[in-house]
Design an enzyme around this catalytic site. Structure first.
Site, PDB file in Angstrom:
ATOM      1  N   ASP A  63       0.826  -1.213   0.000  1.00  9.55           N
ATOM      2  CA  ASP A  63       0.000   0.000   0.000  1.00  9.55           C
ATOM      3  C   ASP A  63       0.862   1.267   0.000  1.00  9.55           C
ATOM      4  OD1 ASP A  63      -2.355   1.405  -0.048  1.00  9.55           O
ATOM      5  OD2 ASP A  63      -2.806   1.170   2.078  1.00  9.55           O
ATOM      6  N   ASN A  97     -11.101  -2.270  -5.544  1.00  8.85           N
ATOM      7  CA  ASN A  97     -10.323  -1.252  -6.266  1.00  8.85           C
ATOM      8  C   ASN A  97     -10.954  -0.830  -7.600  1.00  8.85           C
ATOM      9  OD1 ASN A  97      -7.131  -2.522  -5.063  1.00  8.85           O
ATOM     10  ND2 ASN A  97      -8.248  -0.721  -4.374  1.00  8.85           N
TER      11      ASN A  97
HETATM   12  C1  IPE Z   1      -5.610  -2.621  -0.384  1.00  6.22           C
HETATM   13  O1  IPE Z   1      -5.230  -1.298  -0.466  1.00  6.22           O
HETATM   14  C2  IPE Z   1      -5.546  -3.266  -1.726  1.00  6.22           C
HETATM   15  C3  IPE Z   1      -4.224  -3.369  -2.322  1.00  6.22           C
HETATM   16  C4  IPE Z   1      -3.084  -2.979  -1.818  1.00  6.22           C
HETATM   17  C5  IPE Z   1      -4.207  -3.972  -3.625  1.00  6.22           C
HETATM   18  P1  IPE Z   1      -6.301  -0.101  -0.594  1.00  6.22           P
HETATM   19  O2  IPE Z   1      -5.511   1.136  -0.658  1.00  6.22           O
HETATM   20  O3  IPE Z   1      -7.222  -0.381  -1.709  1.00  6.22           O
HETATM   21  O4  IPE Z   1      -7.095  -0.249   0.775  1.00  6.22           O
HETATM   22  P2  IPE Z   1      -7.968   0.815   1.559  1.00  6.22           P
HETATM   23  O5  IPE Z   1      -8.983   1.354   0.597  1.00  6.22           O
HETATM   24  O6  IPE Z   1      -7.047   1.882   2.032  1.00  6.22           O
HETATM   25  O7  IPE Z   1      -8.575   0.047   2.695  1.00  6.22           O
HETATM   26  C1  IPE Z   2      -1.613   0.285  -3.389  1.00  9.72           C
HETATM   27  O1  IPE Z   2      -1.351   1.648  -3.400  1.00  9.72           O
HETATM   28  C2  IPE Z   2      -1.812  -0.259  -4.775  1.00  9.72           C
HETATM   29  C3  IPE Z   2      -3.191  -0.608  -5.102  1.00  9.72           C
HETATM   30  C4  IPE Z   2      -4.209  -0.573  -4.301  1.00  9.72           C
HETATM   31  C5  IPE Z   2      -3.436  -1.019  -6.460  1.00  9.72           C
HETATM   32  P1  IPE Z   2      -2.520   2.724  -3.396  1.00  9.72           P
HETATM   33  O2  IPE Z   2      -2.898   3.025  -4.803  1.00  9.72           O
HETATM   34  O3  IPE Z   2      -3.635   2.266  -2.548  1.00  9.72           O
HETATM   35  O4  IPE Z   2      -1.808   3.965  -2.773  1.00  9.72           O
HETATM   36  P2  IPE Z   2      -2.426   4.988  -1.713  1.00  9.72           P
HETATM   37  O5  IPE Z   2      -2.936   4.173  -0.570  1.00  9.72           O
HETATM   38  O6  IPE Z   2      -3.528   5.709  -2.413  1.00  9.72           O
HETATM   39  O7  IPE Z   2      -1.291   5.874  -1.347  1.00  9.72           O
HETATM   40 MG    MG Z   3      -4.074   2.461  -0.585  1.00  3.81          MG
END
Ligand code: IPE
Ligand code: IPE
Ligand code: MG
Length: 254
Positions: A36, A84
């Site tokens: 993340d 997502n």
């Molecule tokens: C979880 O991260 C999913 C992945 C890393 C693929 P998110 O960024 O989507 O999770 P939330 O929305 O902060 O819970």
């Molecule tokens: C994790 O990074 C990757 C995916 C969920 C695909 P994020 O895209 O959630 O990055 P933040 O949490 O917005 O910084």
């Molecule tokens: Mg994230």
């Protein structure tokens, strides 16, 4: 003996353990990571979010190599959750194209590291083209046995459990359902045949599971780190493994 870059696996693993003062007999067999913070990593650098995802792919490559070099046997990474899809269309499109690129461009590296890839998630929800590439990635790495990398794409744990319940209720008799064990249930999940994670890591300073491996993480040790996924490196993994080795896993006992 299979080799990584000319040196034997054993020598490389020994060196990594020694560098971080880790006990070889207490290395987690299975590490599960919520990668993340890609977006925030990019934002901090005044870059578009997609650049964070691009750098995240690099960090993934490094993580596979480093996990194999610590003697970790299974690495599960959360790459795209079933939630997502709520993101802007452009970002989702970019991520899908990134997964396709990865399935083409990473084969060489994965083979070099002895990494076998399994894609876990609701594959029906992915485009036919991406499904084809994911299948080919699995096929081209299936002979590797240093580490198994589970790529969780379009994955949601509740959905996985719900699907298991549906299959169980459709295929088993009432008596068979009465006799069902926890192990049997595990065998209906995407992670069938994969031992439960010993260590769970989430980067970026968020303290949530976000629908990731809810059943499988029952007795995993949880470690949260503030660094954003693109910055996840050998040093960070080494420190987390030290933290893991300082824990006392009791499984309900004393
Ligand atoms: C979880 O991260 C999913 C992945 C890393 C693929 P998110 O960024 O989507 O999770 P939330 O929305 O902060 O819970
Ligand atoms: C994790 O990074 C990757 C995916 C969920 C695909 P994020 O895209 O959630 O990055 P933040 O949490 O917005 O910084
Ligand atoms: Mg994230």
């Amino acid at each position: 003996m299979p080799t990584i870059s000319g040196l034997t696996d054993t020598l490389i693993v020994d060196k990594h353990l020694e560098d971080f003062n880790l006990e070889s007999e207490n290395i987690p067999t299975h590490v599960a990571i919520i990668m993340d913070g890609n977006g925030r990593w990019a934002k901090k650098r005044h870059l578009p979010r997609i650049m964070g995802h691009k750098s995240g792919t690099e960090a993934f490559r490094v993580a596979v190599k480093n996990c194999s070099r610590f003697g970790i046997k299974y690495l599960s990474v959360y790459a795209f959750s079933s939630e997502n899809w709520k993101r802007p269309e452009d970002e989702v499109k970019f991520l899908m194209s990134l997964f396709k690129q990865l399935s083409i461009n990473e084969v060489k590296n994965l083979n070099k590291n002895g990494a076998r890839v399994k894609v876990l998630g609701d594959k029906e929800g992915l485009s036919e083209d991406l499904r084809k590439h994911m299948k080919s990635l699995e096929k081209q790495t299936e002979h590797n046995d240093v580490i198994q990398v589970n790529l969780l794409i379009n994955y949601g744990s509740r959905r996985e459990i719900l699907d298991a319940i549906k299959t169980i209720s459709k295929t088993l008799s009432k008596e068979e359902i009465n006799d069902l064990t926890e192990k049997d249930v595990s065998n209906y999940l995407y992670t069938k045949d994969i031992p439960d994670p010993d260590l769970f890591i989430r980067t970026s300073g968020e303290y949530r599971i976000s629908n990731f491996l809810l059943w499988q993480l029952s007795y995993a040790e949880f470690v949260f780190t503030d660094i954003f996924w693109p910055d996840f490196n050998l040093d960070e993994l080494g420190k987390i493994l030290q933290e893991y080795q300082s824990r006392h896993r009791r499984y309900g006992g004393l």
